[in-house]
Design a protein around this motif. Structure first.
Motif, PDB file in Angstrom:
ATOM      1  N   LYS A 103      52.002  52.934 -59.296  1.00  0.00           N
ATOM      2  CA  LYS A 103      52.984  53.036 -60.679  1.00  0.00           C
ATOM      3  C   LYS A 103      54.270  53.073 -60.564  1.00  0.00           C
ATOM      4  O   LYS A 103      54.938  52.486 -61.368  1.00  0.00           O
ATOM      5  CB  LYS A 103      52.234  54.429 -61.248  1.00  0.00           C
ATOM      6  N   ALA A 104      54.753  53.606 -59.661  1.00  0.00           N
ATOM      7  CA  ALA A 104      56.111  53.726 -59.406  1.00  0.00           C
ATOM      8  C   ALA A 104      56.704  52.077 -59.230  1.00  0.00           C
ATOM      9  O   ALA A 104      57.875  51.776 -59.728  1.00  0.00           O
ATOM     10  CB  ALA A 104      56.594  54.662 -58.352  1.00  0.00           C
ATOM     11  N   ASN A 105      56.065  51.359 -58.227  1.00  0.00           N
ATOM     12  CA  ASN A 105      56.327  50.208 -58.032  1.00  0.00           C
ATOM     13  C   ASN A 105      56.492  49.276 -59.282  1.00  0.00           C
ATOM     14  O   ASN A 105      57.219  48.384 -59.540  1.00  0.00           O
ATOM     15  CB  ASN A 105      55.305  49.517 -56.994  1.00  0.00           C
ATOM     16  N   LEU A 106      55.287  49.459 -60.135  1.00  0.00           N
ATOM     17  CA  LEU A 106      55.253  48.752 -61.284  1.00  0.00           C
ATOM     18  C   LEU A 106      56.298  48.964 -62.548  1.00  0.00           C
ATOM     19  O   LEU A 106      56.825  48.178 -63.387  1.00  0.00           O
ATOM     20  CB  LEU A 106      53.823  48.944 -62.085  1.00  0.00           C
ATOM     21  N   SER A 107      56.973  50.235 -62.207  1.00  0.00           N
ATOM     22  CA  SER A 107      57.909  50.622 -63.342  1.00  0.00           C
ATOM     23  C   SER A 107      59.337  50.165 -62.782  1.00  0.00           C
ATOM     24  O   SER A 107      60.340  50.477 -63.655  1.00  0.00           O
ATOM     25  CB  SER A 107      58.058  52.211 -63.333  1.00  0.00           C
ATOM     26  N   LYS A 108      59.602  49.695 -61.783  1.00  0.00           N
ATOM     27  CA  LYS A 108      60.833  49.273 -60.947  1.00  0.00           C
ATOM     28  C   LYS A 108      61.435  48.000 -61.850  1.00  0.00           C
ATOM     29  O   LYS A 108      60.626  46.974 -62.063  1.00  0.00           O
ATOM     30  CB  LYS A 108      60.906  49.170 -59.637  1.00  0.00           C
TER      31      LYS A 108
ATOM     32  N   ASP B 275      57.496  43.616 -54.751  1.00  0.00           N
ATOM     33  CA  ASP B 275      57.319  44.249 -55.948  1.00  0.00           C
ATOM     34  C   ASP B 275      57.963  43.232 -57.018  1.00  0.00           C
ATOM     35  O   ASP B 275      57.683  43.695 -58.457  1.00  0.00           O
ATOM     36  CB  ASP B 275      57.977  45.567 -56.153  1.00  0.00           C
ATOM     37  N   ARG B 276      58.735  42.258 -56.697  1.00  0.00           N
ATOM     38  CA  ARG B 276      59.313  41.359 -57.511  1.00  0.00           C
ATOM     39  C   ARG B 276      60.065  42.029 -58.547  1.00  0.00           C
ATOM     40  O   ARG B 276      60.375  41.624 -59.726  1.00  0.00           O
ATOM     41  CB  ARG B 276      58.135  40.407 -58.243  1.00  0.00           C
ATOM     42  N   SER B 277      61.028  42.914 -58.250  1.00  0.00           N
ATOM     43  CA  SER B 277      61.896  43.463 -59.093  1.00  0.00           C
ATOM     44  C   SER B 277      63.452  43.236 -58.551  1.00  0.00           C
ATOM     45  O   SER B 277      64.092  44.023 -57.904  1.00  0.00           O
ATOM     46  CB  SER B 277      61.807  45.045 -59.119  1.00  0.00           C
ATOM     47  N   PHE B 278      63.836  42.143 -58.814  1.00  0.00           N
ATOM     48  CA  PHE B 278      64.974  41.793 -58.250  1.00  0.00           C
ATOM     49  C   PHE B 278      66.224  42.243 -58.694  1.00  0.00           C
ATOM     50  O   PHE B 278      67.183  42.336 -58.143  1.00  0.00           O
ATOM     51  CB  PHE B 278      65.327  40.246 -58.350  1.00  0.00           C
ATOM     52  N   GLY B 279      66.193  43.086 -60.111  1.00  0.00           N
ATOM     53  CA  GLY B 279      67.208  43.725 -60.608  1.00  0.00           C
ATOM     54  C   GLY B 279      67.371  44.952 -59.800  1.00  0.00           C
ATOM     55  O   GLY B 279      68.426  45.512 -59.595  1.00  0.00           O
ATOM     56  N   TYR B 280      66.227  45.603 -59.770  1.00  0.00           N
ATOM     57  CA  TYR B 280      66.058  46.984 -58.989  1.00  0.00           C
ATOM     58  C   TYR B 280      66.752  46.815 -57.702  1.00  0.00           C
ATOM     59  O   TYR B 280      67.410  47.522 -57.127  1.00  0.00           O
ATOM     60  CB  TYR B 280      64.651  47.402 -58.972  1.00  0.00           C
ATOM     61  N   SER B 281      66.014  45.800 -57.049  1.00  0.00           N
ATOM     62  CA  SER B 281      66.832  45.582 -55.542  1.00  0.00           C
ATOM     63  C   SER B 281      68.253  44.985 -55.440  1.00  0.00           C
ATOM     64  O   SER B 281      68.974  45.569 -54.574  1.00  0.00           O
ATOM     65  CB  SER B 281      65.866  43.976 -55.123  1.00  0.00           C
TER      66      SER B 281
ATOM     67  N   TYR C 171      64.410  44.500 -49.357  1.00  0.00           N
ATOM     68  CA  TYR C 171      63.722  43.523 -49.331  1.00  0.00           C
ATOM     69  C   TYR C 171      62.340  43.674 -50.073  1.00  0.00           C
ATOM     70  O   TYR C 171      61.959  42.780 -50.693  1.00  0.00           O
ATOM     71  CB  TYR C 171      63.500  43.149 -47.695  1.00  0.00           C
ATOM     72  N   LYS C 172      61.744  44.961 -49.832  1.00  0.00           N
ATOM     73  CA  LYS C 172      60.355  45.083 -50.309  1.00  0.00           C
ATOM     74  C   LYS C 172      60.332  45.142 -51.883  1.00  0.00           C
ATOM     75  O   LYS C 172      59.499  44.494 -52.329  1.00  0.00           O
ATOM     76  CB  LYS C 172      59.996  46.593 -49.856  1.00  0.00           C
ATOM     77  N   THR C 173      61.524  45.673 -52.392  1.00  0.00           N
ATOM     78  CA  THR C 173      61.492  45.624 -54.029  1.00  0.00           C
ATOM     79  C   THR C 173      61.650  44.150 -54.555  1.00  0.00           C
ATOM     80  O   THR C 173      61.089  43.814 -55.469  1.00  0.00           O
ATOM     81  CB  THR C 173      62.655  46.430 -54.659  1.00  0.00           C
TER      82      THR C 173
ATOM     83  N   TRP D 176      63.960  41.585 -63.676  1.00  0.00           N
ATOM     84  CA  TRP D 176      63.969  40.289 -63.466  1.00  0.00           C
ATOM     85  C   TRP D 176      63.109  39.971 -62.306  1.00  0.00           C
ATOM     86  O   TRP D 176      63.090  40.422 -61.244  1.00  0.00           O
ATOM     87  CB  TRP D 176      65.373  39.675 -62.964  1.00  0.00           C
ATOM     88  N   SER D 177      61.960  39.221 -62.563  1.00  0.00           N
ATOM     89  CA  SER D 177      61.101  38.962 -61.471  1.00  0.00           C
ATOM     90  C   SER D 177      61.453  37.835 -60.779  1.00  0.00           C
ATOM     91  O   SER D 177      60.731  36.996 -59.838  1.00  0.00           O
ATOM     92  CB  SER D 177      59.458  38.922 -61.840  1.00  0.00           C
ATOM     93  N   LEU D 178      62.685  37.120 -60.937  1.00  0.00           N
ATOM     94  CA  LEU D 178      62.894  35.731 -60.407  1.00  0.00           C
ATOM     95  C   LEU D 178      62.618  34.362 -61.134  1.00  0.00           C
ATOM     96  O   LEU D 178      63.232  33.562 -61.615  1.00  0.00           O
ATOM     97  CB  LEU D 178      62.816  35.601 -58.893  1.00  0.00           C
ATOM     98  N   LEU D 179      61.257  34.577 -61.365  1.00  0.00           N
ATOM     99  CA  LEU D 179      60.767  33.382 -62.241  1.00  0.00           C
ATOM    100  C   LEU D 179      60.677  34.164 -63.540  1.00  0.00           C
ATOM    101  O   LEU D 179      60.056  35.076 -64.102  1.00  0.00           O
ATOM    102  CB  LEU D 179      59.331  33.145 -61.772  1.00  0.00           C
ATOM    103  N   GLY D 180      61.293  33.381 -64.964  1.00  0.00           N
ATOM    104  CA  GLY D 180      61.200  33.892 -66.032  1.00  0.00           C
ATOM    105  C   GLY D 180      62.542  34.289 -66.632  1.00  0.00           C
ATOM    106  O   GLY D 180      63.530  34.520 -65.683  1.00  0.00           O
ATOM    107  N   ASP D 181      62.655  35.040 -67.779  1.00  0.00           N
ATOM    108  CA  ASP D 181      63.744  35.633 -68.140  1.00  0.00           C
ATOM    109  C   ASP D 181      64.207  36.863 -67.763  1.00  0.00           C
ATOM    110  O   ASP D 181      63.494  37.729 -67.143  1.00  0.00           O
ATOM    111  CB  ASP D 181      63.712  35.725 -69.536  1.00  0.00           C
ATOM    112  N   LYS D 182      65.580  37.235 -67.859  1.00  0.00           N
ATOM    113  CA  LYS D 182      66.065  38.532 -67.280  1.00  0.00           C
ATOM    114  C   LYS D 182      66.002  39.535 -68.615  1.00  0.00           C
ATOM    115  O   LYS D 182      66.525  38.830 -69.592  1.00  0.00           O
ATOM    116  CB  LYS D 182      67.545  38.317 -66.794  1.00  0.00           C
TER     117      LYS D 182
END
Lengths: 418, 316
Positions: free
Chosen positions: A413-418, B283-289, B277-279, B56-62
């Protein structure tokens, strides 16, 4: 130094935005197709043949096993440097399914090819309703069960393929067989809690397990997920797992030494086992796995929208992945075709593997392929199972499965919320 | 009399012009660095700041989310703090011992009586130029639970085996040893260079004055070696805070890719850059990363300032 750390992320964009290569190599209708590939699919000879038959086409294959996926999404997102043809694995395709970036292969008539392929594999490459065809499947990964004859014999059990397949027809049978092997031969039946139970159970549990149809996380609401977890924990707490997860350093050695009695393996894994277990030739054999089969692995070829040679690229991939070529590749390279029409070919009937006690691997995996259940390929469930692969070793190490489950759910869940 | 000021003026003018020309050519000479830095350093850095305010997941909009990523990181993400802690633990377990060993080896290699110096130097430096994949494979076989060399040795002297995969401190220790071993040669070479730049007359006059070898070491060698030691320390600190490939590659060989991305089953060797790297790629969370990258930047900046401060203090 500081800037280097900071630039790491976006630096990748800069590094990978080299010349796209999708430009013509010259006039006169000569076309160079850039193909981002990996080492798995073994298409080299077919590509040579295609180039010979089509002198105006040159296929520039760029192999990258390690950062293929990272480079692909960065190039797509940057909008430059994408290849004409890209390969992507089953686990990665849900994330790439975005109509803005890909050619709908239906526009070139790919829907007519659909009938040639295993339905479960074909559907993984399309949108949910099948109207957008993102990619065409390469080889498949139907799973069967490799097992050690010597361990089964030491436990006083029958060790021929037929009997073993029947002995472990269901997962409960598998558990009970595990208890016998543990008691009589003092060896665990499974590799570990994740690859030996949780992952195959999820792969067999139907199309929507980790996510529901609408993309909501359903690991807590869909009982199949917790059931798979509980079974893995049960197997583990009974001492039936060797704690040697697939591809770990201990697994490599364990294959040779016979530390676990069974291993769930798709065709592409057979070579890895053979390479790691030189002294175990003739000890391994192959039977059907509990609960039917499941697909693990296999790739797709896709054409990015930015390609300037979409038609040429499509002509190539539709040829190279057609049944005749898949059969050819099976004969030369052993890649298991996704096109069931060729399973009746003599090549399948006669294919035996000496390392696996002359098991008729062609027939076994063809039979397995037809029992594969469809699996979700719209939502990115693989990142959730990756998290599970991180928590289940704790269960193997003796941590309370309920607590580990709670931690697992929390992290997902935490991963999805990021 | 009227001419003088005018010549003075023209001289001043031409001087000014020459200085301008000097400035221009100076800028031209240094511009390749600045242009490359702007493209590959500054622009990505600024873009990272921009991305860090988005989902942002890199593909698609921010999607603009303001300070949400930073807020989550600092207040609701135990994994982030864990990754910082891991980074420092690995640093403390590898760097001080590494610098100590590097200095000792350099001193030994600097002795006149030692033969085969070139061979030793080469052998100690070898890990530094060996492919990390090969090193990781070897270390994974040394530390693997069932068939690892270390557990075999522990067994044979009657001690308990250690589960290097699941026990957090053990995995951290294994990774630290890998890092220590890999960069030992590099620091040894730096220290050796430092030692060789110490003038011999100092030792000669100390010998004449009757100073013992130990006295010479603590009164001459060590103080004269301070600048190179500090250099090593700074390199090891900025590099250590960004450690990524060693734990990642080692875990890939030890337990497979899935657990490697997470830095072990208790995230015990998940460093800040691994988490980044993991995020981004799992997890495809480029903003978070990107937000993690920026916080790491601040952290490294803080340490660099601290380093500069210490160096200044030592100089005074």
């Amino acid at each position: 130094m500081a800037a280097a750390g900071m630039a790491l992320l976006i630096g990748l964009t800069a590094c990978s935005s080299k010349d796209s290569g999708s430009s013509d190599s010259g006039g006169g209708g000569n076309v160079t197709l850039t193909f981002w590939s990996i080492n798995g699919p073994g298409l080299d000879d077919l590509i040579k043949k295609y180039q010979n038959d089509h002198p105006n086409i040159k296929i520039d294959v760029q192999v990258d096993d390690k950062n293929r996926n990272e480079n692909l999404i960065t190039a797509l997102s940057a909008g430059s440097g994408v290849p004409d043809i890209a390969i992507t694995a089953v686990d990665d395709i849900p994330l790439l399914k975005n109509e803005d970036y890909w050619v709908n292969l239906k526009d070139f008539g790919a829907d007519k090819m659909g009938g040639d392929f295993l339905e479960t594999r074909w559907k993984q490459g399309t949108s949910a309703d099948g109207s957008f065809i993102y990619g065409i499947p390469t080889d498949s990964g139907p799973m069967a069960m490799a097992y050690r004859k010597d361990i089964f014999e030491a436990a006083g059990l029958a060790s021929d393929r037929e009997s073993v397949s029947k002995m472990v027809a269901t997962w409960d049978d598998y558990y009970n067989t595990g208890l016998i092997i543990k008691e009589k031969a003092n060896k665990p039946i499974a590799t570990d809690a994740y690859f030996g139970a949780f992952l195959p159970l999820i792969q067999q549990a139907g199309e929507y397990t980790i996510y529901d149809k609408d993309g909501n996380l359903s690991i807590e609401t869909n009982p199949a997920v917790k059931k798979a977890w509980d079974f893995a924990a049960k197997l583990s707490s009974a001492g039936l797992t060797a704690k040697q997860p697939d591809f770990s350093a201990d697994w490599n050695v364990g294959l040779d030494k016979g530390d676990f009695a069974t291993l769930f393996a798709p065709p592409w894994m057979l070579g890895i086992v053979r390479d790691n277990a030189p002294s175990a030739s003739g000890q391994w054999d192959i039977a059907m796995m509990p609960g039917g089969s499941a697909n693990w692995g296999g790739s797709f070829l896709l054409i990015p929208k930015q390609s300037k040679h979409q038609k040429e690229a499509y002509d190539f991939i539709s040829w190279v992945l057609a049944p005749a070529q898949q059969l050819e590749l099976y004969k030369t390279n052993g890649n298991f075709p996704s096109t069931p029409s060729v399973y009746s070919d003599d090549a399948f009937k006669t294919k035996k593997d000496a390392f696996y006690s002359d098991a008729p691997v062609g027939e076994i995996f063809a039979k397995a392929a037809e029992q594969v259940q469809p699996i979700d390929s719209i939502h990115n469930w693989a990142s959730v199972t990756t998290t599970a692969s991180n928590y289940l070793p704790k269960v193997d190490a003796g941590e309370d499965p309920e607590k580990t489950w709670a931690d697992f759910v929390k992290e997902v869940k935490a991963n999805l919320s990021k | 009399m009227e001419i003088v000021p005018s010549t003075e003026q023209s001289v001043r003018k031409s001087r000014f012009k020459r200085r301008q020309n000097d400035n221009l050519s100076g800028l031209l000479y240094t511009s390749p660095f600045f242009i490359l830095f702007a493209i590959f350093g500054l622009y990505p850095a600024l873009y990272t700041i921009y991305v860090s305010f988005h989902k942002w997941s890199l593909l698609g909009d921010k999607e603009y989310v303001g300070f949400r990523n930073y807020r989550l990181l600092l207040t609701q993400d135990p994994l982030f703090w864990r990754s910082i802690r891991n980074t420092f633990i690995i640093w403390f377990e590898s760097v001080p011992l590494q610098l100590l060993l590097a200095t000792l080896m350099a001193v030994l290699l600097n002795q006149a009586f030692l033969k085969w110096k070139g061979v030793f130097r080469f052998l100690i430096f070898l890990p530094n130029i060996t492919s990390l994949v090969a090193i990781s494979l070897i270390f994974a076989n040394v530390f693997s639970v069932k068939y690892g060399l270390v557990n075999y040795l522990l067994d044979s002297i009657g001690l308990n085996r250690i589960d290097w995969v699941v026990t957090p401190w053990a995995t951290q220790f294994a990774v630290s040893m890998l890092i220590l071993w890999r960069y030992l040669g590099f620091h040894m070479i730096i220290q050796l260079a430092g030692l060789q730049s110490i003038p011999n007359d100092l030792y000669e006059s100390a010998t004449i004055d009757g100073a013992s070898k130990t006295q010479q070491f603590f009164r001459i060698t060590l103080p004269m070696l301070m600048p190179t030691l500090l250099f090593s320390l700074i390199i090891a600190t900025t590099g250590g805070l960004q450690i990524f490939t060693e734990p990642y590659s080692f875990m890939t060989s030890l337990v497979g890719t899935g657990a490697a991305v997470n830095g072990g089953s208790s995230n015990q060797v998940l460093t800040v850059v691994m988490y980044l790297y993991k995020t981004a790629f799992t997890d495809r969370s480029f903003g978070y990363s990107s937000a993690i990258a920026n916080l790491l930047f601040l952290l490294i900046m803080l340490f660099s300032l601290f380093n500069t401060f210490v160096v200044r203090k030592l100089r005074d």
